[in-house]
Each structure stands twice: as C-alpha cells, then as structure tokens.
Design a protein around this motif. Structure first.
Motif, PDB file in Angstrom:
ATOM      1  N   PRO A 196      -2.540  -4.932  -5.142  1.00  0.00           N
ATOM      2  CA  PRO A 196      -3.467  -5.720  -5.976  1.00  0.00           C
ATOM      3  C   PRO A 196      -4.841  -5.871  -5.329  1.00  0.00           C
ATOM      4  CG  PRO A 196      -1.288  -6.713  -5.965  1.00  0.00           C
ATOM      5  CD  PRO A 196      -1.233  -5.612  -4.958  1.00  0.00           C
ATOM      6  N   ASP A 197      -4.886  -6.049  -4.004  1.00  0.00           N
ATOM      7  CA  ASP A 197      -6.178  -6.169  -3.328  1.00  0.00           C
ATOM      8  C   ASP A 197      -6.973  -4.869  -3.421  1.00  0.00           C
ATOM      9  OD1 ASP A 197      -5.652  -8.764  -2.642  1.00  0.00           O
ATOM     10  OD2 ASP A 197      -5.003  -8.307  -0.594  1.00  0.00           O
ATOM     11  N   GLU A 198      -6.283  -3.736  -3.278  1.00  0.00           N
ATOM     12  CA  GLU A 198      -6.966  -2.444  -3.392  1.00  0.00           C
ATOM     13  C   GLU A 198      -7.475  -2.238  -4.817  1.00  0.00           C
ATOM     14  OE1 GLU A 198      -5.000   0.735  -0.376  1.00  0.00           O
ATOM     15  OE2 GLU A 198      -3.608  -0.154  -1.815  1.00  0.00           O
ATOM     16  N   ALA A 199      -6.667  -2.613  -5.804  1.00  0.00           N
ATOM     17  CA  ALA A 199      -7.080  -2.475  -7.199  1.00  0.00           C
ATOM     18  C   ALA A 199      -8.340  -3.286  -7.469  1.00  0.00           C
ATOM     19  CB  ALA A 199      -5.942  -2.900  -8.121  1.00  0.00           C
ATOM     20  N   ALA A 200      -8.390  -4.492  -6.927  1.00  0.00           N
ATOM     21  CA  ALA A 200      -9.575  -5.334  -7.119  1.00  0.00           C
ATOM     22  C   ALA A 200     -10.786  -4.743  -6.414  1.00  0.00           C
ATOM     23  CB  ALA A 200      -9.299  -6.746  -6.603  1.00  0.00           C
ATOM     24  N   ALA A 201     -10.573  -4.213  -5.198  1.00  0.00           N
ATOM     25  CA  ALA A 201     -11.675  -3.639  -4.421  1.00  0.00           C
ATOM     26  C   ALA A 201     -12.201  -2.359  -5.046  1.00  0.00           C
ATOM     27  CB  ALA A 201     -11.215  -3.364  -2.990  1.00  0.00           C
ATOM     28  N   SER A 202     -11.371  -1.682  -5.837  1.00  0.00           N
ATOM     29  CA  SER A 202     -11.808  -0.422  -6.459  1.00  0.00           C
ATOM     30  C   SER A 202     -12.706  -0.654  -7.663  1.00  0.00           C
ATOM     31  CB  SER A 202     -10.592   0.404  -6.876  1.00  0.00           C
ATOM     32  OG  SER A 202      -9.951  -0.153  -8.019  1.00  0.00           O
ATOM     33  N   PHE A 206      -8.700   1.806 -10.079  1.00  0.00           N
ATOM     34  CA  PHE A 206      -7.252   1.925  -9.952  1.00  0.00           C
ATOM     35  C   PHE A 206      -6.582   0.638 -10.397  1.00  0.00           C
ATOM     36  CE2 PHE A 206      -8.946   4.609  -6.464  1.00  0.00           C
ATOM     37  CZ  PHE A 206      -8.459   5.833  -6.893  1.00  0.00           C
ATOM     38  N   GLU A 207      -5.431   0.776 -11.053  1.00  0.00           N
ATOM     39  CA  GLU A 207      -4.574  -0.352 -11.351  1.00  0.00           C
ATOM     40  C   GLU A 207      -3.548  -0.505 -10.236  1.00  0.00           C
ATOM     41  OE1 GLU A 207      -2.775   0.271 -15.110  1.00  0.00           O
ATOM     42  OE2 GLU A 207      -4.642   0.039 -16.254  1.00  0.00           O
ATOM     43  N   ALA A 208      -3.058  -1.702 -10.032  1.00  0.00           N
ATOM     44  CA  ALA A 208      -2.033  -1.928  -9.014  1.00  0.00           C
ATOM     45  C   ALA A 208      -0.790  -1.099  -9.357  1.00  0.00           C
ATOM     46  CB  ALA A 208      -1.679  -3.414  -8.941  1.00  0.00           C
ATOM     47  N   TYR A 209      -0.189  -0.524  -8.330  1.00  0.00           N
ATOM     48  CA  TYR A 209       0.953   0.365  -8.549  1.00  0.00           C
ATOM     49  C   TYR A 209       1.848   0.332  -7.319  1.00  0.00           C
ATOM     50  CZ  TYR A 209       3.606   4.680  -9.366  1.00  0.00           C
ATOM     51  OH  TYR A 209       4.605   5.598  -9.545  1.00  0.00           O
ATOM     52  N   ASP A 210       3.152   0.245  -7.547  1.00  0.00           N
ATOM     53  CA  ASP A 210       4.127   0.194  -6.453  1.00  0.00           C
ATOM     54  C   ASP A 210       5.019   1.429  -6.527  1.00  0.00           C
ATOM     55  OD1 ASP A 210       5.747  -0.562  -4.378  1.00  0.00           O
ATOM     56  OD2 ASP A 210       6.848  -2.083  -5.506  1.00  0.00           O
ATOM     57  N   ALA A 211       4.804   2.377  -5.633  1.00  0.00           N
ATOM     58  CA  ALA A 211       5.553   3.635  -5.644  1.00  0.00           C
ATOM     59  C   ALA A 211       6.857   3.486  -4.880  1.00  0.00           C
ATOM     60  CB  ALA A 211       4.712   4.745  -5.034  1.00  0.00           C
ATOM     61  N   ASP A 212       7.933   4.007  -5.450  1.00  0.00           N
ATOM     62  CA  ASP A 212       9.237   4.047  -4.793  1.00  0.00           C
ATOM     63  C   ASP A 212       9.467   5.418  -4.177  1.00  0.00           C
ATOM     64  OD1 ASP A 212       9.958   1.431  -5.390  1.00  0.00           O
ATOM     65  OD2 ASP A 212      10.773   1.999  -7.347  1.00  0.00           O
ATOM     66  N   GLY A 213      10.413   5.476  -3.241  1.00  0.00           N
ATOM     67  CA  GLY A 213      10.743   6.738  -2.599  1.00  0.00           C
ATOM     68  C   GLY A 213      11.628   7.614  -3.465  1.00  0.00           C
ATOM     69  N   PRO A 251      -1.735   6.125  -9.703  1.00  0.00           N
ATOM     70  CA  PRO A 251      -3.128   6.201 -10.169  1.00  0.00           C
ATOM     71  C   PRO A 251      -3.987   7.101  -9.292  1.00  0.00           C
ATOM     72  CG  PRO A 251      -2.364   3.925 -10.136  1.00  0.00           C
ATOM     73  CD  PRO A 251      -1.309   4.732  -9.441  1.00  0.00           C
ATOM     74  N   ILE A 252      -3.628   7.234  -8.015  1.00  0.00           N
ATOM     75  CA  ILE A 252      -4.371   8.113  -7.119  1.00  0.00           C
ATOM     76  C   ILE A 252      -4.240   9.554  -7.573  1.00  0.00           C
ATOM     77  CG2 ILE A 252      -4.574   8.912  -4.730  1.00  0.00           C
ATOM     78  CD1 ILE A 252      -3.383   6.194  -3.876  1.00  0.00           C
ATOM     79  N   VAL A 253      -3.051   9.940  -7.988  1.00  0.00           N
ATOM     80  CA  VAL A 253      -2.800  11.312  -8.437  1.00  0.00           C
ATOM     81  C   VAL A 253      -3.326  11.516  -9.856  1.00  0.00           C
ATOM     82  CG1 VAL A 253      -1.010  13.029  -8.908  1.00  0.00           C
ATOM     83  CG2 VAL A 253      -0.808  11.515  -6.915  1.00  0.00           C
ATOM     84  N   GLU A 254      -3.224  10.487 -10.695  1.00  0.00           N
ATOM     85  CA  GLU A 254      -3.685  10.625 -12.076  1.00  0.00           C
ATOM     86  C   GLU A 254      -5.185  10.898 -12.157  1.00  0.00           C
ATOM     87  OE1 GLU A 254      -2.350   7.117 -14.061  1.00  0.00           O
ATOM     88  OE2 GLU A 254      -0.352   7.959 -14.498  1.00  0.00           O
ATOM     89  N   GLN A 255      -5.971  10.398 -11.200  1.00  0.00           N
ATOM     90  CA  GLN A 255      -7.393  10.712 -11.188  1.00  0.00           C
ATOM     91  C   GLN A 255      -7.674  12.010 -10.437  1.00  0.00           C
ATOM     92  OE1 GLN A 255      -9.771  10.390  -8.339  1.00  0.00           O
ATOM     93  NE2 GLN A 255      -7.908  10.493  -7.076  1.00  0.00           N
ATOM     94  N   GLY A 256      -6.604  12.637  -9.912  1.00  0.00           N
ATOM     95  CA  GLY A 256      -6.737  13.912  -9.215  1.00  0.00           C
ATOM     96  C   GLY A 256      -5.967  15.005  -9.931  1.00  0.00           C
TER      97      GLY A 256
END
Length: 275
Positions: A196-202, A206-213, A251-256
C-alpha cells in the motif's frame, strides 16, 4: 544491472534481471554426473569459464532490453573428498543420476534507473545458492534445483528443466527443452508485490498487490555448443519465458510484458586444477 547463473554442469547468464532461469536457466549439453576420480586419483577440479555478451529484459516483467557482459562458470568435475562428481577430462562421458550444485546472481532493481517503477522499493542484488539433481542419457537430460537467496530476497527458488540433445557432428551439439521457475511467497512478494505504501508513492501508477508463490514462469531454451581445438569452445542460447500465475497478474508486469526473451553467446575455456 546484470545477472549471472551458475549450475554445476551448466551456467546461463545475462545482462538484466530476467528470470531463467532462469535462464532462468538450464543444463549444458555436457552432463556432469558421478564418475571415477580425476587422472592420477588425487583431488582436483575441472571447470569451464565463459565470457561474451547477452541481452535480456532490464528487470522481471520489463518490456525493454539491455545488452551487457555475459559471464559463466560450469563445474565439470569435482574431487574434493566427500564431494566427488563429474567426468574426467579425457575419459568417456558417463550418464545417469547425479548431484548438482546451483548458483544464481540477480542484479539490483532501482526505481531511479527505471522511471516506470517510480515509487517502488529498491531491491538489492541477490546471491542464490543451492543444490539439485540431474539425470542424463546420450540424447536427453533433465534437472531439478533448489536455491536460497541472500541479499535482495531471502527465500527459496526452484528450477525445473529438460533437454533433447542432437549431436550434429563430433564438435557441434544442439539442445532444446522446457524450463520452469518456482518461487516461494517471499520471493514472489519481493519482485512482484506492490505494498500500500508503494502504491501511494507511485501516484496511482500501481495498485496494491500481494503476490503468492508457486510457478512464476514457464518457457523454453534452445542452445548450441561448438568445440574448437584444445580447451576452447563457443556456446550460445536463445530463451523464451512467459510469466504466469501471480507474477503475470502483478501490476509491475502488466505495465511491462509477460513475455521475456533472452539471447547470449560467448567463448568458453576449460581449465583443469590438481592439488
């Protein structure tokens, strides 16, 4: 940012932080499994160094590429007491099931280098070290490796791969086969989550996202090796990996770009050390 991948019996390396294995990643056409001790019966090492150039994505999920140095290290033979595997320099190659070492270096990701990543936390360079098993025949080989990261991520990564081998001549060998990269939840979070902090700083990029393994990429590698006179050789590979699962939804990959390509070529030199 550069990445180098070492696997006992194989090394893939590339400029950038593209997954292979991860590079990325897969076995060299020559197997390196259990065999008699080196000539003379004493301890020693036989290894191959590679230097050349490579092109890969600038980071996991990037749609831009960079060209940089390609460096590699392949451990052909180790006779160090309990650690004893590989084939002698001049003896007939052996096949079967054997132990492998596995190492990978992943370069740092700094948002100062990539404007599209503004607001995301930087990721330090990572050294991954582990072990694996491999099985080889004259026409086929497969491997499974597990590594643990120190630095940018402190988590587990696994790689699976297999190759069909075509001996076009006494000196030229072609290989081709699938590759798969698996990562733990901590690994996926390091490279694909957005807090969430990264999403706000962007600023809304980017929207907040929690990736699983789980399985994070799947692809294929096509390689070739040509043995020159003496200990010298030329080898190269073309790789394609598609980010899948939670990595693809990031979201990192979706913009790439989910599709990740790589190309490398280098000169090899085999070195024998006895002690």
């Amino acid at each position: 940012m550069h990445r180098f991948i070492l696997i006992a019996g194989t090394v893939l390396s590339a400029a950038g932080a593209h997954a292979a294995s991860l590079d990325g990643t897969g076995p060299d056409p020559q197997p390196t499994y259990a065999a008699p001790a080196p000539a003379g019966g004493g301890p020693g090492l036989i290894f191959t160094l590679r230097g050349g150039v490579a092109s890969t994505p600038e980071y996991f999920g990037a749609d831009a590429y960079q060209v940089g140095p390609d460096l590699g290290f392949r451990l052909n033979r180790a006779n160090l007491g309990l650690l004893n595997f590989g084939g002698d320099e001049d003896e007939e190659r052996t096949y079967g099931l054997g132990l492998r070492g596995s190492f990978r270096y992943v370069g740092e990701r700094d948002d100062a280098d990539f404007s599209e990543l503004e607001g995301l936390d930087d990721v330090d360079a990572t050294f991954e070290l582990g072990l694996g098993v491999g099985y080889s025949t004259r026409l086929f080989e497969a491997f499974a490796d597990v590594r643990y990261g120190i630095g940018g991520h402190e988590s587990l990564v696994g790689e699976l791969g297999a190759d069909l081998k075509l001996q076009a001549s006494d000196r030229l060998t072609f290989t081709a086969g699938p590759r798969m990269l698996l990562g733990s939840g901590d690994y996926a979070a390091t490279y694909f989550s957005v807090s969430p902090d990264e999403a706000a700083a962007s600023g809304g990029t980017f929207e907040a996202y929690d990736a699983d393994g789980g399985v994070l990429s799947a692809g294929v590698e096509v390689g070739a090796r040509y043995d020159l006179d003496g200990p010298w050789g030329i080898e190269g590979a073309v790789t394609y990996d598609r980010l899948v699962g939670d990595a693809a939804d990031s979201p990192i990959v979706e913009q790439g770009d989910r599709d990740q390509y790589g190309l490398r070529i280098g000169i090899t030199r085999q070195i024998t050390l006895g002690f």
